[in-house]
Design an enzyme around this catalytic site. Structure first.
Site, PDB file in Angstrom:
ATOM      1  N   PHE A 231       1.056  -1.182  -0.119  1.00  0.00           N
ATOM      2  CA  PHE A 231       0.296   0.475  -0.074  1.00  0.00           C
ATOM      3  C   PHE A 231       1.066   1.755   0.070  1.00  0.00           C
ATOM      4  O   PHE A 231       1.809   1.460   0.872  1.00  0.00           O
ATOM      5  CB  PHE A 231      -1.192  -0.198   1.069  1.00  0.00           C
TER       6      PHE A 231
ATOM      7  N   ASP B 100       9.536   2.621   1.962  1.00  0.00           N
ATOM      8  CA  ASP B 100       8.532   3.686   2.346  1.00  0.00           C
ATOM      9  C   ASP B 100       8.183   3.324   3.649  1.00  0.00           C
ATOM     10  O   ASP B 100       8.307   2.176   4.158  1.00  0.00           O
ATOM     11  CB  ASP B 100       6.734   3.048   1.614  1.00  0.00           C
TER      12      ASP B 100
ATOM     13  N   LYS C  33       3.035  10.327   8.276  1.00  0.00           N
ATOM     14  CA  LYS C  33       2.615   9.304  10.046  1.00  0.00           C
ATOM     15  C   LYS C  33       3.061   9.757  10.885  1.00  0.00           C
ATOM     16  O   LYS C  33       2.855  11.089  11.113  1.00  0.00           O
ATOM     17  CB  LYS C  33       2.026   8.063   9.685  1.00  0.00           C
TER      18      LYS C  33
END
Length: 393
Positions: free
Chosen positions: A128, A215, A244
């Protein structure tokens, strides 16, 4: 209430009004232990005093100018992140998806500079990377992509944790320019590769002049027991993306580059109106200061061991629990059946959890979680899991 919001979320029947550390309070006066941290965002917990102070002070001084001018906080945060990671340069964005968009553009620039007209980035099944058109095209989840075709071209997908598949791709595709991979797949089910996987990717990238792009949007900022997950190994990526936990709730993303990716961008190649503005970077500076001063990744590693051990003891021999996977405070409990109903059951008991990949309970508690709070989490969650499995059998 008037239905004014687009129907993009299946929201739980709760509205939070206040947060304190690992706890959230709703508009009915109920208290919840937050074991997902806003999906790995609030690593320092809610209403952290240092982050709150930094945001308030900066908001009263200067919120925004433009990247046409120097931004002091951006320079300072870039220095902190490069010092902490060993990377060389940073581009600041507003989100993880935007950070990954920057990484994708870097990979294509790298390819074009070698005369490759149609560059291909290797990505992983069950990955993702975001919901923009390029990042959802890179994502290895058909549910995310469905209905948005035609997808962006230039991605080739291989199984996660499979170096042999990468070698096969190298032998058959001559226009590969990069590998984009999560050190741990979060949305994919907390999938943790073997110890030789990332070093193996680094070796292949060096052999073929590819960019190694990590990532670390979910794994970064201390969550896995190191400042960044790649630091569990003796390697340095060419590109790393963050978001995040970098702002502890303030929207900010970052794309870091080193080695052959360091100087790929030049003025006019990329940009962002809000990316790296004084307010967002003030939050990022407060977060990095707190994490580094207290070495919170070490606290996360210790807390993670207690959490894993406690859950393993409580769930040992429980039929329906297949596996517990974890790297630092990133933990997945694999069940043998779909378990989305557990999210609502936990909410009713004052516990916030997440279910991903249909049958994996994902835990991402704040790095500051105490031993007493871990014990509460272990007791409450294990009881819920056992009750759920017994009722479903």
């Amino acid at each position: 209430m008037k239905n004014v919001l687009m129907d993009t979320y299946k929201r739980l029947p709760v509205t939070f009004t206040k947060g304190e550390g690992v706890y959230l309070h709703d508009d009915q006066g109920n208290t919840y232990l937050d074991a997902i941290s806003g999906i790995a965002v609030c690593g320092l917990g809610h209403a952290h005093p240092g982050v709150t102070r930094a945001i308030c002070e900066q908001a009263g001084t200067l919120v925004h100018t433009s990247n046409l001018y120097g931004i002091h906080n951006q320079q300072l945060l870039g220095e902190r992140l490069t010092d902490l990671s060993g990377m060389e340069r940073v581009f600041f964005a507003n989100s993880g998806a935007e950070a990954n968009e920057a990484a994708i553009k870097l990979a294509r620039l790298h390819g074009h500079k070698q005369g490759i007209e149609a560059p291909v980035i290797i990505v992983m099944e069950n990955s993702f990377h975001g919901r923009t058109m390029a990042t959802l095209s890179a994502t290895g989840n058909r549910k995310v992509q469905a209905g948005f075709e035609p997808l962006v071209q230039g991605f080739a997908r291989v199984p996660f944790s499979d170096l042999e598949a990468l070698e096969t791709a190298a032998a058959n595709l001559k226009n590969i320019v990069a590998v984009l991979v999560e050190p741990v797949q979060g949305e994919g089910g907390v999938n943790i590769p073997p110890a030789d996987y990332l070093p193996g990717i680094r070796k292949l990238c060096d052999q073929h002049n590819w960019l190694m792009m990590l990532d670390e949007i979910q794994t970064g900022m201390g969550r896995t027991g190191k400042p960044f997950a790649f630091q569990h190994h003796e390697l340095l990526p060419d590109v790393m993306t963050l978001a995040k936990a970098l702002g502890n709730g303030m929207p900010i993303g970052a794309c870091l580059a080193s080695g052959k990716a360091t100087n790929l961008f030049s003025p006019g190649n990329h940009g962002s109106t809000f990316g790296g503005n004084p307010l967002a970077c003030a939050a990022g500076l407060a977060v990095t200061e707190e994490i580094t001063r207290n070495k919170l990744w070490e606290q996360a590693a210790s807390a993670a061991e207690a959490l894993r051990r406690g859950l393993a003891q409580k769930l040992d021999g429980v039929e329906g629990v297949s596996e517990i996977r974890s790297l630092g405070l990133m933990l997945g409990i694999q069940l043998d059946r779909p378990c989305a109903d557990l999210v609502g059951m936990a909410l009713d008991k004052g516990l916030l959890i997440n279910v991903t990949a249909d049958s994996v309970i994902r835990l991402l508690p704040p790095l500051i979680i105490s031993s007493e709070q871990i014990q509460q989490l272990v007791e409450d969650l294990s009881a819920l899991i056992i009750a759920f499995l017994e009722s479903a059998s």
